[in-house]
Scaffold this motif. Sequence first.
Motif, PDB file in Angstrom:
ATOM      1  N   MET A 194      48.823  49.280  35.466  1.00 44.12           N
ATOM      2  CA  MET A 194      48.442  48.348  36.514  1.00 44.12           C
ATOM      3  C   MET A 194      47.109  47.712  36.143  1.00 44.12           C
ATOM      4  O   MET A 194      46.190  48.409  35.677  1.00 44.12           O
ATOM      5  N   GLY A 195      47.006  46.411  36.365  1.00 39.26           N
ATOM      6  CA  GLY A 195      45.782  45.731  35.985  1.00 39.26           C
ATOM      7  C   GLY A 195      45.291  44.755  37.028  1.00 39.26           C
ATOM      8  O   GLY A 195      46.049  44.320  37.906  1.00 39.26           O
ATOM      9  N   TRP A 196      44.034  44.444  36.916  1.00 34.77           N
ATOM     10  CA  TRP A 196      43.425  43.382  37.716  1.00 34.77           C
ATOM     11  C   TRP A 196      42.923  42.298  36.769  1.00 34.77           C
ATOM     12  O   TRP A 196      42.284  42.605  35.737  1.00 34.77           O
ATOM     13  N   PHE A 197      43.232  41.078  37.127  1.00 29.12           N
ATOM     14  CA  PHE A 197      42.805  39.925  36.358  1.00 29.12           C
ATOM     15  C   PHE A 197      42.102  38.957  37.306  1.00 29.12           C
ATOM     16  O   PHE A 197      42.218  39.066  38.522  1.00 29.12           O
ATOM     17  N   ARG A 198      41.395  38.002  36.734  1.00 30.24           N
ATOM     18  CA  ARG A 198      40.783  36.986  37.581  1.00 30.24           C
ATOM     19  C   ARG A 198      40.807  35.645  36.856  1.00 30.24           C
ATOM     20  O   ARG A 198      40.863  35.582  35.632  1.00 30.24           O
ATOM     21  N   GLN A 199      40.762  34.613  37.683  1.00 30.52           N
ATOM     22  CA  GLN A 199      40.660  33.270  37.138  1.00 30.52           C
ATOM     23  C   GLN A 199      39.497  32.588  37.826  1.00 30.52           C
ATOM     24  O   GLN A 199      39.558  32.300  39.036  1.00 30.52           O
ATOM     25  N   ARG A 200      38.454  32.396  37.061  1.00 27.07           N
ATOM     26  CA  ARG A 200      37.270  31.743  37.598  1.00 27.07           C
ATOM     27  C   ARG A 200      37.449  30.234  37.538  1.00 27.07           C
ATOM     28  O   ARG A 200      38.272  29.732  36.781  1.00 27.07           O
ATOM     29  N   PRO A 201      36.702  29.480  38.350  1.00 26.93           N
ATOM     30  CA  PRO A 201      36.858  28.024  38.374  1.00 26.93           C
ATOM     31  C   PRO A 201      36.763  27.399  36.987  1.00 26.93           C
ATOM     32  O   PRO A 201      35.842  27.705  36.218  1.00 26.93           O
ATOM     33  N   LEU A 202      37.734  26.596  36.653  1.00 24.64           N
ATOM     34  CA  LEU A 202      37.787  25.844  35.393  1.00 24.64           C
ATOM     35  C   LEU A 202      37.921  26.765  34.174  1.00 24.64           C
ATOM     36  O   LEU A 202      37.639  26.337  33.045  1.00 24.64           O
ATOM     37  N   GLN A 203      38.336  27.993  34.388  1.00 20.53           N
ATOM     38  CA  GLN A 203      38.518  28.903  33.264  1.00 20.53           C
ATOM     39  C   GLN A 203      39.916  29.500  33.281  1.00 20.53           C
ATOM     40  O   GLN A 203      40.631  29.428  34.289  1.00 20.53           O
ATOM     41  N   GLY A 204      40.305  30.053  32.183  1.00 17.32           N
ATOM     42  CA  GLY A 204      41.606  30.703  32.092  1.00 17.32           C
ATOM     43  C   GLY A 204      41.586  32.077  32.726  1.00 17.32           C
ATOM     44  O   GLY A 204      40.535  32.604  33.097  1.00 17.32           O
ATOM     45  N   ARG A 205      42.749  32.644  32.867  1.00 13.31           N
ATOM     46  CA  ARG A 205      42.863  33.972  33.451  1.00 13.31           C
ATOM     47  C   ARG A 205      42.367  35.019  32.448  1.00 13.31           C
ATOM     48  O   ARG A 205      42.666  34.926  31.248  1.00 13.31           O
ATOM     49  N   GLU A 206      41.625  35.975  32.950  1.00 13.48           N
ATOM     50  CA  GLU A 206      41.055  37.003  32.079  1.00 13.48           C
ATOM     51  C   GLU A 206      41.253  38.386  32.686  1.00 13.48           C
ATOM     52  O   GLU A 206      41.268  38.547  33.905  1.00 13.48           O
ATOM     53  N   GLY A 207      41.394  39.366  31.827  1.00 11.78           N
ATOM     54  CA  GLY A 207      41.554  40.730  32.291  1.00 11.78           C
ATOM     55  C   GLY A 207      40.235  41.313  32.757  1.00 11.78           C
ATOM     56  O   GLY A 207      39.192  41.057  32.171  1.00 11.78           O
ATOM     57  N   VAL A 208      40.303  42.091  33.834  1.00 10.01           N
ATOM     58  CA  VAL A 208      39.116  42.708  34.411  1.00 10.01           C
ATOM     59  C   VAL A 208      39.157  44.221  34.236  1.00 10.01           C
ATOM     60  O   VAL A 208      38.197  44.820  33.765  1.00 10.01           O
ATOM     61  N   ALA A 209      40.269  44.824  34.623  1.00  8.98           N
ATOM     62  CA  ALA A 209      40.375  46.281  34.553  1.00  8.98           C
ATOM     63  C   ALA A 209      41.846  46.671  34.559  1.00  8.98           C
ATOM     64  O   ALA A 209      42.702  45.917  35.043  1.00  8.98           O
ATOM     65  N   ALA A 210      42.142  47.836  34.023  1.00  8.52           N
ATOM     66  CA  ALA A 210      43.508  48.350  34.013  1.00  8.52           C
ATOM     67  C   ALA A 210      43.480  49.864  34.125  1.00  8.52           C
ATOM     68  O   ALA A 210      42.483  50.510  33.780  1.00  8.52           O
ATOM     69  N   ILE A 211      44.598  50.409  34.620  1.00  6.07           N
ATOM     70  CA  ILE A 211      44.717  51.860  34.736  1.00  6.07           C
ATOM     71  C   ILE A 211      46.124  52.267  34.341  1.00  6.07           C
ATOM     72  O   ILE A 211      47.104  51.644  34.753  1.00  6.07           O
ATOM     73  N   ASP A 212      46.204  53.293  33.519  1.00 10.77           N
ATOM     74  CA  ASP A 212      47.497  53.805  33.089  1.00 10.77           C
ATOM     75  C   ASP A 212      48.044  54.747  34.164  1.00 10.77           C
ATOM     76  O   ASP A 212      47.379  55.710  34.536  1.00 10.77           O
ATOM     77  N   SER A 213      49.241  54.469  34.647  1.00  9.44           N
ATOM     78  CA  SER A 213      49.782  55.228  35.775  1.00  9.44           C
ATOM     79  C   SER A 213      50.089  56.672  35.418  1.00  9.44           C
ATOM     80  O   SER A 213      50.051  57.551  36.269  1.00  9.44           O
TER      81      SER A 213
END
Length: 128
Positions: free
Chosen positions: A34-53
């Motif tokens: 499971m992961g969290w990603f973010r897309q900041r204004p005028l930028q592409g989507r980037e990975g923030v954090a992930a956890i192995d279930s």
Amino acid sequence: QVQLVESGGGSVQPGGSLKLSCKSSGPDVLRACMGWFRQRPLQGREGVAAIDSAHGSTYYADSVKDRFTISHDYAENTVYLQMNDLSPEDTGTYYCASRSKGCLTSGQTLAVLAFGYWGQGTHVTVSS
């Protein structure tokens, strides 16, 4: 099929905190990482954090290390992202994602293409 529903976004002042939630459903095999990603204004989507279930191992982008914490409540099928010491650079839309099998390693853990299922996102604004 996997369903991911994010919540918890909002507006906060610099230095503040927010906790995002991702309620998930679907076959466990498709939610192995499971992961969290973010897309900041005028930028592409980037990975923030992930956890192995399976193993509980966690992974973080350098930009959020020591400020953000990812966790997984298996009983509630919910993944959380606790965000502390927020700055305006953290403003953006945050997405929850899942992938089958475990989290990748070798530098690919937070690669967008590694995740096949996505939520609709929740927006975070950090501003004074």
